[in-house]
Every structure is written in C-alpha cells, then in structure tokens.
Design a protein around this motif. Structure first.
Motif, PDB file in Angstrom:
ATOM      1  N   UNK A  29       0.835  -1.200   0.000  1.00 18.16           N
ATOM      2  CA  UNK A  29       0.000   0.000   0.000  1.00 18.16           C
ATOM      3  C   UNK A  29       0.865   1.242   0.000  1.00 18.16           C
ATOM      4  N   UNK A  30       0.428   2.229  -0.788  1.00 13.26           N
ATOM      5  CA  UNK A  30       1.067   3.532  -0.799  1.00 13.26           C
ATOM      6  C   UNK A  30       0.101   4.579  -0.271  1.00 13.26           C
ATOM      7  N   UNK A  31       0.632   5.748   0.048  1.00 16.09           N
ATOM      8  CA  UNK A  31      -0.187   6.800   0.645  1.00 16.09           C
ATOM      9  C   UNK A  31       0.142   8.134   0.001  1.00 16.09           C
ATOM     10  N   UNK A  32      -0.886   8.883  -0.356  1.00 17.30           N
ATOM     11  CA  UNK A  32      -0.736  10.247  -0.866  1.00 17.30           C
ATOM     12  C   UNK A  32      -1.776  11.122  -0.185  1.00 17.30           C
ATOM     13  N   UNK A  33      -1.502  12.427  -0.132  1.00 19.71           N
ATOM     14  CA  UNK A  33      -2.464  13.329   0.497  1.00 19.71           C
ATOM     15  C   UNK A  33      -2.869  14.482  -0.409  1.00 19.71           C
ATOM     16  N   UNK A  34      -2.519  14.391  -1.716  1.00 26.26           N
ATOM     17  CA  UNK A  34      -2.948  15.419  -2.652  1.00 26.26           C
ATOM     18  C   UNK A  34      -3.015  14.817  -4.055  1.00 26.26           C
ATOM     19  N   UNK A  35      -3.597  15.549  -4.977  1.00 27.71           N
ATOM     20  CA  UNK A  35      -3.823  15.031  -6.324  1.00 27.71           C
ATOM     21  C   UNK A  35      -2.514  14.754  -7.050  1.00 27.71           C
ATOM     22  N   UNK A  36      -1.565  15.675  -6.995  1.00 28.82           N
ATOM     23  CA  UNK A  36      -0.299  15.472  -7.704  1.00 28.82           C
ATOM     24  C   UNK A  36       0.430  14.242  -7.192  1.00 28.82           C
ATOM     25  N   UNK A  37       0.448  14.069  -5.874  1.00 30.99           N
ATOM     26  CA  UNK A  37       1.101  12.899  -5.307  1.00 30.99           C
ATOM     27  C   UNK A  37       0.427  11.608  -5.749  1.00 30.99           C
ATOM     28  N   UNK A  38      -0.907  11.635  -5.831  1.00 31.94           N
ATOM     29  CA  UNK A  38      -1.637  10.444  -6.271  1.00 31.94           C
ATOM     30  C   UNK A  38      -1.320  10.121  -7.724  1.00 31.94           C
ATOM     31  N   UNK A  39      -1.293  11.149  -8.589  1.00 28.28           N
ATOM     32  CA  UNK A  39      -1.032  10.911 -10.006  1.00 28.28           C
ATOM     33  C   UNK A  39       0.399  10.432 -10.237  1.00 28.28           C
ATOM     34  N   UNK A  40       1.337  10.965  -9.471  1.00 28.03           N
ATOM     35  CA  UNK A  40       2.715  10.499  -9.594  1.00 28.03           C
ATOM     36  C   UNK A  40       2.830   9.034  -9.187  1.00 28.03           C
ATOM     37  N   UNK A  41       2.128   8.653  -8.126  1.00 27.42           N
ATOM     38  CA  UNK A  41       2.156   7.257  -7.671  1.00 27.42           C
ATOM     39  C   UNK A  41       1.555   6.345  -8.739  1.00 27.42           C
ATOM     40  N   UNK A  42       0.467   6.796  -9.373  1.00 25.28           N
ATOM     41  CA  UNK A  42      -0.172   5.990 -10.422  1.00 25.28           C
ATOM     42  C   UNK A  42       0.792   5.758 -11.569  1.00 25.28           C
ATOM     43  N   UNK A  43       1.499   6.814 -11.988  1.00 24.13           N
ATOM     44  CA  UNK A  43       2.436   6.683 -13.113  1.00 24.13           C
ATOM     45  C   UNK A  43       3.621   5.785 -12.750  1.00 24.13           C
ATOM     46  N   UNK A  44       4.073   5.861 -11.516  1.00 22.47           N
ATOM     47  CA  UNK A  44       5.281   5.131 -11.116  1.00 22.47           C
ATOM     48  C   UNK A  44       4.987   3.682 -10.744  1.00 22.47           C
ATOM     49  N   UNK A  45       3.881   3.441 -10.022  1.00 22.55           N
ATOM     50  CA  UNK A  45       3.655   2.126  -9.421  1.00 22.55           C
ATOM     51  C   UNK A  45       2.476   1.358  -9.991  1.00 22.55           C
ATOM     52  N   UNK A  46       1.658   1.987 -10.840  1.00 21.50           N
ATOM     53  CA  UNK A  46       0.502   1.317 -11.459  1.00 21.50           C
ATOM     54  C   UNK A  46      -0.325   0.533 -10.436  1.00 21.50           C
ATOM     55  N   UNK A  47      -0.918   1.209  -9.469  1.00 26.41           N
ATOM     56  CA  UNK A  47      -1.686   0.485  -8.450  1.00 26.41           C
ATOM     57  C   UNK A  47      -2.910  -0.203  -9.054  1.00 26.41           C
ATOM     58  N   UNK A  48      -3.328  -1.292  -8.410  1.00 27.15           N
ATOM     59  CA  UNK A  48      -4.492  -2.038  -8.882  1.00 27.15           C
ATOM     60  C   UNK A  48      -5.790  -1.320  -8.555  1.00 27.15           C
ATOM     61  N   UNK A  49      -5.779  -0.450  -7.553  1.00 29.15           N
ATOM     62  CA  UNK A  49      -6.978   0.301  -7.178  1.00 29.15           C
ATOM     63  C   UNK A  49      -6.562   1.473  -6.302  1.00 29.15           C
ATOM     64  N   UNK A  50      -7.435   2.478  -6.234  1.00 26.45           N
ATOM     65  CA  UNK A  50      -7.199   3.658  -5.411  1.00 26.45           C
ATOM     66  C   UNK A  50      -8.382   3.813  -4.461  1.00 26.45           C
ATOM     67  N   UNK A  51      -8.074   4.114  -3.190  1.00 28.34           N
ATOM     68  CA  UNK A  51      -9.107   4.326  -2.174  1.00 28.34           C
ATOM     69  C   UNK A  51      -8.884   5.717  -1.604  1.00 28.34           C
ATOM     70  N   UNK A  52      -9.852   6.599  -1.790  1.00 30.23           N
ATOM     71  CA  UNK A  52      -9.618   8.000  -1.435  1.00 30.23           C
ATOM     72  C   UNK A  52     -10.756   8.575  -0.611  1.00 30.23           C
ATOM     73  N   UNK A  53     -10.397   9.567   0.181  1.00 31.09           N
ATOM     74  CA  UNK A  53     -11.370  10.361   0.913  1.00 31.09           C
ATOM     75  C   UNK A  53     -12.106  11.299  -0.058  1.00 31.09           C
TER      76      UNK A  53
END
Length: 475
Positions: A29-53
């Motif tokens: 599991x990875x953790x981000x607290x803003x949109x840019x951080x989430x998009x960078x994680x998606x590009x780098x790690x290709x997560x299977x799903x995202x769970x967000x507030x």
C-alpha cells in the motif's frame, strides 16, 4: 504471484491500522495526500486500485475521478467516508467511482475490488461474523479457500452446522436468521465454499445500506443513459454473481417494489437492467439473512409473503451466544490466540473469574461483541492473566501497570470516587455507560458508535430508545 499495490489518498491516521493486515494478505500500500502525489504514484507504481477520501486539504475526489474518466487504463477508484450520505454515494458513483464505502476499511473489502486474474486468495474464514459490508456490497475472489472452521460444540450449533453441510451442494435458497453478531454471513460463506459453486463468485449486498433507486441499479445494473450521470453500462451484482452465489444481507430492509423484482429473478432466472429493453439470464444461488422475525414482518405487510416462501426453502436459525453455554469459552480462547498471533504477544491464561464471567454474561452483541472484548483483553493483559477487569474496563479509571497504582499529582478525583469507578456494577449499568460513552466519543455518530461497541446500528438504536424512555439525555 506478483504482489499487488494499492494507493490510499487519505490522512495517515485513517489507514495506518490496516497496512499490516494488507501486507499479510500479499498487498502493498502507498499513501498520498494530494492530487499530484496520487497521479505520480499511479504513473510510477501502477496500483491495482485507489481508495480515497472525498475531501482533504488540497484534494477533492472529483478531480481524481475526472482523471480516471479521461484515461481508460486508470485504476478503479473507491471513495470512502466516515459518515457519507446516500446522495453523496450516488453523486460519486455517477462521476465514475467504482464504489462508495462507509468506514471501517477492511482487507476483504479491498481485495474484492481488485482485478481477479491474480487476486490474492482470501484467508481461511473463521467462526466470526464479518464486519459491516461496503455500502453496495462486494465480490469475493474466485477460487478462495474453503477451509472454514466453525468453533463450537453446543448441540444447537452442531445441528445448524449439520443442516448447512447437508444442503450446501444444492441450489436451494437458504434463509439464515438470528440476532446481530451470531455469524449469519459466516454461515452464508460456509454454504458457498462447500458447494459446487465454490470456484465461482460470492457476491454480498447489504440491502439496508442503499435507498431503493440505488439498490435496484446495484442489484440489476443499468444501461448507458438510463439516468443522469449513467455515462456507461454498469453490470449489476446478479450478473457479477452469475454461476456463483448471491448473499442478500438484511433482506427484510428491502423495499416492497424491489421485492417483487427479486421474486421474478428467483422464479425466472433473469433480470432487467435499469433503462434496458432486453432481459438478461443469470444463474445465481440466492442466500438471504435477517435479524428480524420475518414471519411477523410478513404479517405486518412489510415483506411479501410469496417472496418469504420462495426464500425460506431451507431455514437456518442461528442460536444466540448466550444460548451456547461453554462455546463462549471456546470462542474466547480462539480469538485470544488469533490476536496474540496478530500482535506478536504471548498468549495469556484466563483466570477462573474471567472464565466464569464469560459463562455468566448474556452477550447482547453475540460473537462480534466477544471478539472485540478478546482483542481488548489481549492488549490490556500484556501476557498476564486475563481477568474480568479487562472486559469491563473503564478507560477513564484505568491506570497503566508501570504506575504501580499511583495517582497522578494532577488527579484531583477524590479517592472514594476512584474506588467507586473501579467497583463492580450490574452488567446492564455497564452496558448503558459504554453506549453513552461511545456516543460521546463519536459526537453522536451512531454508525461509528455501533462499530466501537461491536454491535449493529439497529441494536444501538434500540438501546438509545430504551434509555430515552428512562428519561436519559442521549447524545
């Protein structure tokens, strides 16, 4: 097997508790607290799903969903909230969210939305009722484990278990009834994983979690353009469960109009998507649960009699824990062993007083309540003997062991008041104090308070009404 990665967009304290559980299940599991951080994680790690507030400082789920809509390869997004509303759930799902959940986040929920091609196998089930379902239900991974372990030797439980084994391989509908926390969903999963459909999907839907118009779309799906925001065709849970098993949890909470449509599915084996013009055939075994007296509900005109007869082909009535005698001791030992392993702590013995307390307590929350108390006991006992004080602990009166019973210099509570707080009191009085304390701690949020107490929202509501009748001020 390739380890799956998922991403949380949330406050660290909201998800830190589940990270170790996810790791044990083979997930990173990875953790981000803003949109840019989430998009960078998606590009780098290709997560299977995202769970967000829905909202964070500098983040709005709508913007993430807009990115998902623009990219067909974007991972599915689940929005989760402490106290979301049905209107909020509908809005986010119309914007493209895969689902909308109320907390708590559970590993099984998370596994359910991951792609199935290499989803980690679900751990062997235990004799515990599952925690509350996501708002719209979930789909269990295909090919999950079958080695269910039912803890108990009381004749009433053994009779139910024997009947479940006898009918597991049939396609007959089963109506599982019993008080909240007795393990109704556990028995539904037992039926599925001991059936010929064990390698097919198990889909669970909580009929009380969504209003009629959302529940209909969730069960039967909808066509593109069926309503505002329906930008794509959505398959319903019946189609997702085809070939497998569907669990309709809290079936008595379903609206009468939907009951008629469900009856048609059971009789004809076909559904109509919302906004669709063609019927869709489905092959689903249906199981249902209720904690109400369903025959009384039929007499009151709140549940269709023909649907009741169609569901009640095989009735399973689960006994309450207080009716199961020494099963409470067996379950307590089981849960203590489980939590000692989870927290890497030595297994504490039970004092004679604790064993007697477990036998004497009436367990209004049933197995779910016992499970929560055993987790508390493991953490408080610290490897030493478990005593009744670990079950009935008043958090405000408890002193850590390293204080040797000393009172803080800043503690101005009179000694006689402290003694009274630590004294034994009737169980109903302790229950009342715990209910009121949980409501205070959650700001009156009944869903969160019920979760803290390990009981259903309906049970909590009944307790609140009882206390109000006594003239108590309830948060």
């Amino acid at each position: 097997m390739t380890t799956k990665t998922i991403l949380f967009v949330a406050e660290p304290q909201a998800v830190s508790g589940i990270f170790s559980t996810l790791k044990e299940a083979g997930l990173q599991a990875g953790l981000a607290d803003n949109l840019n951080g989430a998009l960078q994680f998606v590009r780098k790690s290709s997560p299977a799903a995202i769970f967000c507030r829905p909202r964070l400082q500098g983040f709005a789920a709508e913007k993430l969903l807009a990115e998902a809509q623009a990219d067909p390869d974007f991972p599915p997004v689940v929005v989760f909230s402490r106290d979301g509303t049905a209107d909020e759930a509908q809005r986010f799902m119309e914007l493209g969210a895969r689902d909308f959940w109320l907390e708590p986040l559970l590993c099984e929920k998370i596994q359910a939305v991951l792609p199935r091609n290499d989803t980690p196998a679900r751990p062997a089930a235990e004799s515990t009722p599952s925690a509350p379902e996501p708002a719209s239900g979930h789909v269990a991974p295909v090919g999950a484990a079958k080695n269910f372990q039912v803890i108990g030797k009381h004749p009433a439980m053994l009779r139910v278990l024997a009947l479940a084994k006898q009918v597991a391989r049939s396609k007959a509908t089963v109506l599982i009834s019993g008080d909240s926390g007795t393990g109704k969903e556990m028995f539904a999963r037992f039926l599925h994983y001991h059936s010929d459909r064990a390698n097919q999907p198990f889909v669970a839907v909580n009929c009380a979690a969504l209003p009629e118009h959302l529940l209909e779309s969730e069960l039967f799906g909808h066509e593109k353009g069926a309503f505002t925001g329906a930008i794509n065709r959505k398959l319903g849970k019946f189609e997702l469960a085809s070939g497998g098993t569907m669990l309709l949890d809290e079936i008595t909470e379903m609206d009468l109009g939907l009951q008629a449509k469900l009856l048609r599915v059971l009789q004809e084996g076909e559904i109509d998507r919302v906004g669709g013009v063609e019927t869709v055939g489905v092959d689903v075994r249906v199981l249902a649960t209720t904690n109400r007296d369903i025959e009384q509900t039929v007499q009151e005109g709140k549940f269709r009699q023909d649907l009741f007869y169609r569901l009640n082909v095989i009735p399973l009535k689960l006994p309450a824990l207080h009716e199961r005698g020494e099963d409470a001791l067996l379950l307590a030992e089981f849960f203590v062993a489980k939590y000692c392993a989870a927290y890497n702590m030595p297994r504490p013995p039970f004092s004679d007083e604790a064993r007697q307390w477990l036998l004497d307590y009436d367990w209004p929350g049933n197995v779910r309540e016992l499970q929560n108390l055993m987790e508390r006991a493991v953490l408080l006992a610290g490897g030493g003997p478990v005593t009744p004080a670990h079950f009935l602990m008043d958090p405000e009166a408890w002193q850590p062991d390293d204080l040797d019973g000393a009172v803080s210099d800043t503690d101005t509570t009179p000694p006689e008041t402290r003694d009274e707080a630590l004294s034994v009191m009737p169980l109903h009085e302790m229950e009342k104090r715990l209910v009121l304390k949980s409501l205070n701690e959650t700001g009156g949020n009944r869903t969160q308070a019920a979760e803290l107490l390990g009981i259903s929202v309906r049970t909590l509501r009944n307790k609140i009404n009882e206390y109000k009748q006594l003239g108590l001020v309830v948060p």
